[in-house]
Design a protein around this motif. Structure first.
Motif, mmCIF file in Angstrom:
data_model
loop_
_atom_site.group_PDB
_atom_site.id
_atom_site.type_symbol
_atom_site.label_atom_id
_atom_site.label_comp_id
_atom_site.label_asym_id
_atom_site.label_seq_id
_atom_site.Cartn_x
_atom_site.Cartn_y
_atom_site.Cartn_z
ATOM 1 N N ALA A 91 -8.734 -13.457 10.705
ATOM 2 C CA ALA A 91 -10.041 -13.245 11.314
ATOM 3 C C ALA A 91 -10.161 -11.836 11.881
ATOM 4 C CB ALA A 91 -10.253 -14.263 12.428
ATOM 5 N N GLY A 92 -11.372 -11.286 11.764
ATOM 6 C CA GLY A 92 -11.672 -10.021 12.433
ATOM 7 C C GLY A 92 -10.896 -8.824 11.929
ATOM 8 N N ALA A 93 -10.387 -8.885 10.702
ATOM 9 C CA ALA A 93 -9.681 -7.732 10.137
ATOM 10 C C ALA A 93 -10.684 -6.690 9.654
ATOM 11 C CB ALA A 93 -8.766 -8.169 8.999
ATOM 12 N N GLU A 94 -10.215 -5.443 9.530
ATOM 13 C CA GLU A 94 -11.037 -4.343 9.022
ATOM 14 C C GLU A 94 -10.269 -3.689 7.888
ATOM 15 O OE1 GLU A 94 -12.251 -1.697 12.163
ATOM 16 O OE2 GLU A 94 -12.406 -3.339 13.608
ATOM 17 N N ILE A 95 -10.809 -3.805 6.673
ATOM 18 C CA ILE A 95 -10.093 -3.307 5.504
ATOM 19 C C ILE A 95 -10.975 -2.352 4.705
ATOM 20 C CG2 ILE A 95 -8.943 -3.954 3.346
ATOM 21 C CD1 ILE A 95 -8.243 -6.616 4.585
ATOM 22 N N GLY A 96 -10.458 -1.151 4.450
ATOM 23 C CA GLY A 96 -11.104 -0.248 3.515
ATOM 24 C C GLY A 96 -11.986 0.832 4.086
ATOM 25 N N GLU A 97 -12.073 0.950 5.391
ATOM 26 C CA GLU A 97 -12.872 2.044 5.941
ATOM 27 C C GLU A 97 -12.201 3.373 5.590
ATOM 28 O OE1 GLU A 97 -15.525 2.683 9.967
ATOM 29 O OE2 GLU A 97 -13.608 1.651 10.128
ATOM 30 N N GLU A 98 -12.983 4.416 5.442
ATOM 31 C CA GLU A 98 -12.480 5.767 5.159
ATOM 32 C C GLU A 98 -11.738 5.841 3.828
ATOM 33 O OE1 GLU A 98 -10.326 7.437 8.450
ATOM 34 O OE2 GLU A 98 -11.723 6.624 9.924
ATOM 35 N N GLY A 99 -12.329 5.283 2.775
ATOM 36 C CA GLY A 99 -11.750 5.503 1.453
ATOM 37 C C GLY A 99 -11.287 4.289 0.695
ATOM 38 N N GLY A 100 -11.616 3.090 1.169
ATOM 39 C CA GLY A 100 -11.226 1.887 0.456
ATOM 40 C C GLY A 100 -9.773 1.500 0.686
ATOM 41 N N PHE A 101 -9.365 0.399 0.051
ATOM 42 C CA PHE A 101 -7.981 -0.077 0.152
ATOM 43 C C PHE A 101 -7.762 -1.082 -0.969
ATOM 44 C CE2 PHE A 101 -3.997 -1.123 2.149
ATOM 45 C CZ PHE A 101 -3.735 -0.026 2.968
ATOM 46 N N THR A 102 -6.538 -1.145 -1.511
ATOM 47 C CA THR A 102 -6.223 -2.042 -2.621
ATOM 48 C C THR A 102 -5.084 -2.977 -2.231
ATOM 49 O OG1 THR A 102 -6.896 -0.418 -4.283
ATOM 50 C CG2 THR A 102 -5.449 -2.188 -5.019
ATOM 51 N N LEU A 103 -5.290 -4.277 -2.463
ATOM 52 C CA LEU A 103 -4.254 -5.288 -2.253
ATOM 53 C C LEU A 103 -4.064 -6.033 -3.566
ATOM 54 C CD1 LEU A 103 -5.875 -4.882 0.536
ATOM 55 C CD2 LEU A 103 -4.827 -7.024 1.227
ATOM 56 N N LYS A 104 -2.826 -6.063 -4.078
ATOM 57 C CA LYS A 104 -2.558 -6.717 -5.353
ATOM 58 C C LYS A 104 -1.324 -7.602 -5.232
ATOM 59 C CE LYS A 104 -3.091 -4.389 -9.175
ATOM 60 N NZ LYS A 104 -2.949 -3.350 -10.237
ATOM 61 N N ALA A 105 -1.524 -8.903 -5.467
ATOM 62 C CA ALA A 105 -0.427 -9.870 -5.412
ATOM 63 C C ALA A 105 -0.244 -10.493 -6.788
ATOM 64 C CB ALA A 105 -0.712 -10.951 -4.372
ATOM 65 N N GLY A 106 0.892 -10.211 -7.426
ATOM 66 C CA GLY A 106 1.203 -10.791 -8.722
ATOM 67 C C GLY A 106 1.862 -12.148 -8.575
ATOM 68 N N ALA A 107 2.330 -12.685 -9.675
ATOM 69 C CA ALA A 107 2.928 -14.025 -9.683
ATOM 70 C C ALA A 107 4.067 -14.126 -8.682
ATOM 71 C CB ALA A 107 3.432 -14.350 -11.085
ATOM 72 N N GLY A 108 3.985 -15.132 -7.805
ATOM 73 C CA GLY A 108 5.025 -15.369 -6.816
ATOM 74 C C GLY A 108 4.994 -14.456 -5.613
ATOM 75 N N GLU A 109 4.041 -13.555 -5.545
ATOM 76 C CA GLU A 109 3.957 -12.606 -4.431
ATOM 77 C C GLU A 109 2.925 -13.065 -3.402
ATOM 78 O OE1 GLU A 109 5.060 -8.857 -7.367
ATOM 79 O OE2 GLU A 109 3.037 -9.003 -6.521
ATOM 80 N N THR A 110 3.163 -12.717 -2.144
ATOM 81 C CA THR A 110 2.288 -13.125 -1.050
ATOM 82 C C THR A 110 1.972 -11.923 -0.172
ATOM 83 O OG1 THR A 110 3.246 -15.344 -0.996
ATOM 84 C CG2 THR A 110 2.050 -14.630 0.958
#
Length: 205
Positions: free
Chosen positions: A92-111
């Motif tokens: 809750a209440g997180a802030e993601i990607g201000e000032e240029g974006g952000f990338t989160l990538k979780a492949g198989a078995g990753e958390t």
């Protein structure tokens, strides 16, 4: 006049994304998207009330992955979250990607687990498995892999050493652990940098 919308929705459907009308309809659930035509959300994404999807946000699930976004979280322009067989959970209440974006990538078995009130900004990325604790921050174009940032207060907490762990600067952070109240600033390899108390950067008086 409406042909571009029809062809766009056909492409969205083929790629597993909600149609523009379905993005607009999310407002009935308390999810805000001021520019729904620029937002791509897979049908299985779980969005809580008061999530804000700013322009050019992509939330993409494939291969049985999972994405869950907690209430009141802001996903700023250029945020891309991909769960390709893995799991991404944002509190809750997180802030993601201000000032240029952000990338989160979780492949198989990753958390990837992002705690309440965390802040990720400046064009960085999270890949493999990571836990970014409550109030923790990643500030800058930092490529994080298998990192653990400790729980704590948010950046608004008046006591710097009570805040969540912080990475700031730019470069690559692999297998880095930063406990509550600490920060690593680097411009290159974070494994070679010094960890300090956050009060070092925010002295009182």
């Amino acid at each position: 006049m409406h042909e571009p919308h029809r062809s766009g929705d056909a492409a969205r459907e083929r790629l597993g994304f909600l149609s523009e009308a379905e993005i607009i309809a999310l407002s009935r659930l308390g999810i805000l998207s001021p520019d729904p035509g620029s937002v791509l959300v897979s049908g299985d994404v779980r969005l809580a009330e008061d999530v804000v999807l700013w322009p050019n946000v992509i939330l993409q699930i494939s291969a049985g992955g999972r994405i869950t976004i907690g209430p009141g979280t802001n996903l700023f322009p250029g945020t891309r979250i991909v769960a390709s067989g893995g799991s991404v959970t944002v509190g809750a209440g997180a802030e993601i990607g201000e000032e240029g974006g952000f990338t989160l990538k979780a492949g198989a078995g990753e958390t990837i687990d992002i705690g309440d009130g965390a802040r990720l900004l400046g064009g960085g990325s999270l890949t493999l498995s990571n836990r970014i604790g409550r109030g923790a921050q990643i500030l800058g174009p930092i490529r994080c892999q298998n990192c653990l940032l400790g729980d704590g207060g948010t950046y608004r907490d008046p006591e710097p050493d009570a805040r969540g762990g912080v990475l700031k600067g730019s470069g690559v952070a692999r297998g880095i652990e930063v406990p509550q109240g600490h920060v690593i600033q680097a411009f290159g390899l974070f494994a070679e940098a010094v960890m300090r108390r956050q009060s070092y950067f925010h002295p009182k008086g």
